[in-house]
Design an enzyme around this catalytic site. Structure first.
Site, PDB file in Angstrom:
ATOM      1  CG  HIS A 113      -2.090  -1.055   1.056  1.00 29.53           C
ATOM      2  ND1 HIS A 113      -2.457  -1.539  -0.164  1.00 29.53           N
ATOM      3  CD2 HIS A 113      -2.762  -1.823   1.909  1.00 29.53           C
ATOM      4  CE1 HIS A 113      -3.478  -2.502   0.113  1.00 29.53           C
ATOM      5  NE2 HIS A 113      -3.662  -2.652   1.585  1.00 29.53           N
ATOM      6  CG  HIS A 183      -8.292  -0.720   2.553  1.00 27.84           C
ATOM      7  ND1 HIS A 183      -8.595  -1.593   3.377  1.00 27.84           N
ATOM      8  CD2 HIS A 183      -6.851  -1.388   1.723  1.00 27.84           C
ATOM      9  CE1 HIS A 183      -7.905  -2.831   3.624  1.00 27.84           C
ATOM     10  NE2 HIS A 183      -6.720  -2.670   2.762  1.00 27.84           N
ATOM     11  CD  GLU A 311      -8.535  -3.587  -0.452  1.00 25.58           C
ATOM     12  OE1 GLU A 311      -7.686  -2.886  -0.585  1.00 25.58           O
ATOM     13  OE2 GLU A 311      -8.707  -4.527   0.274  1.00 25.58           O
TER      14      GLU A 311
END
Length: 352
Positions: A113, A183, A311
């Site tokens: 991420h 998210h 996502e």
């Protein structure tokens, strides 16, 4: 735009890269109409609240902390915009234009991420755009978390009727990868587990993973696997052994690049969420690693399988797999992503 007057949560240690006065910098804005209310934070562009009106009550659609300062140390990316590149990059590096790019690793030898100081863990500039929208902006400097070039990243979040929209853009000054993801941990108002939630999606293939969660490079059909969501089955039926799911599935080719419905999630209380996206795939994660002693809001539980993440994003580790759709962005072609969430309260569904 209030700041928190609550004491800093003792259950989570603040991320080390944040300044000691981070709790004083924390801000949020609330959007509300007759059907939805949403709280967005300047930290990580986090959606802290997303509630749907059901008769005379508000039902929380996503997991969230009771104390806003808990987000300063949240390791689970609750509600955040993650990137510059969402998901995992194997070996925390890739080749670009004949040179090796080394990124900051934050999950073993890989980057997750966007790194420890990725977009979900930095402060964004934030301003209200009328009663139903907010704009957030973050300039990611050249070299931030190892990424080449500067990236001007903007996000517009709006509520209209029973719909929430996330419009994401990024302008860059040199060739660099961008692949953002929203998210949220969706509960649809259920405060127990999500085994009874039913997911339907048009995804036809998925990305097999190495032991460390990085794609192998193979693209495999979902047919005959527990990642085949086309029939619209419950997670209990899809995963009877309760193994948990953390997988990227790919939608059929979308030559037009237009928005399309990519997922339909329904809960036993009759709440339905339809997800519309222009991305080639989505990560499906049933929160198997979620386990926080921090207090959640409205009686929720921050436990394994208490929510599901959907996502939409570019294919993970695409920078290391040339046959995956490219996530590279250049100065003449800004990055764009649009995500729509449409909620409704339907008749109660029977599991099958």
């Amino acid at each position: 735009m209030p700041s928190s007057s609550q004491p800093r949560s003792r259950a989570l240690q603040q991320h080390s890269h944040l300044r000691d006065d981070a709790d004083e910098r924390l801000r949020w804005l609330d959007l509300e109409n007759d059907h939805l209310r949403l709280r967005v934070m300047n930290l990580g562009a986090i959606t802290a609240w997303l509630d749907l009106r059901d008769g005379e009550t508000w039902q929380p659609m996503v997991l969230g902390y009771a104390d806003m300062t808990a987000y300063l140390g949240d390791p689970y990316y609750l509600g955040a915009i993650v990137g510059r590149v969402a998901n995992r990059i194997g070996g925390a590096g890739f080749h670009l234009a004949g040179r090796e790019v080394s990124l900051n690793a934050n999950e073993g030898s890989n980057q997750l991420h966007g790194g420890a100081q990725g977009l979900g863990r930095v402060f964004w500039d934030m301003r209200r755009l009328g009663a139903g929208a907010v704009e957030l902006r973050h300039f990611s400097a050249d070299g931030e978390n190892g990424y080449p070039g500067g990236a001007d990243i903007r996000l517009r979040i709006a509520v209209s009727g029973t719909t929430v929209s996330y419009d994401m853009t990024a302008s860059v000054d040199q060739l660099t990868p961008i692949s953002l993801a929203q998210h949220n941990y969706y509960t649809l108002g259920i405060k127990g587990d999500i085994w009874g939630h039913r997911l339907r999606s048009s995804a036809e293939s998925y990305l097999p993973l190495r032991r460390d969660g990085v794609p192998t490079g193979e693209i495999a059909p979902t047919s005959g696997t527990r990642f085949d969501y086309r029939a619209g089955r419950s997670f209990a039926a899809l995963d009877p052994e309760r193994l948990g799911t953390d997988i990227h599935v790919n939608f059929p080719p979308n030559a037009s690049g237009d928005m399309r419905e990519v997922a339909h999630l329904g809960a036993s209380n009759g709440v339905v969420m339809r997800v519309f996206s222009d991305q080639p795939g989505t990560q499906i994660y049933t929160a198997s690693h979620l386990n926080s002693s921090c207090a959640a809001r409205d009686g929720q539980r921050l436990e394994p399988f208490s929510a599901v993440c959907i996502e939409p994003q570019g294919l993970p580790d695409a920078v290391n797999h040339p046959h995956f759709p490219s996530v590279l962005v250049d100065p003449g072609h800004p990055y764009r992503q649009k995500l729509l969430l449409k909620f409704s309260v339907a008749e109660r569904e029977q599991d099958g």
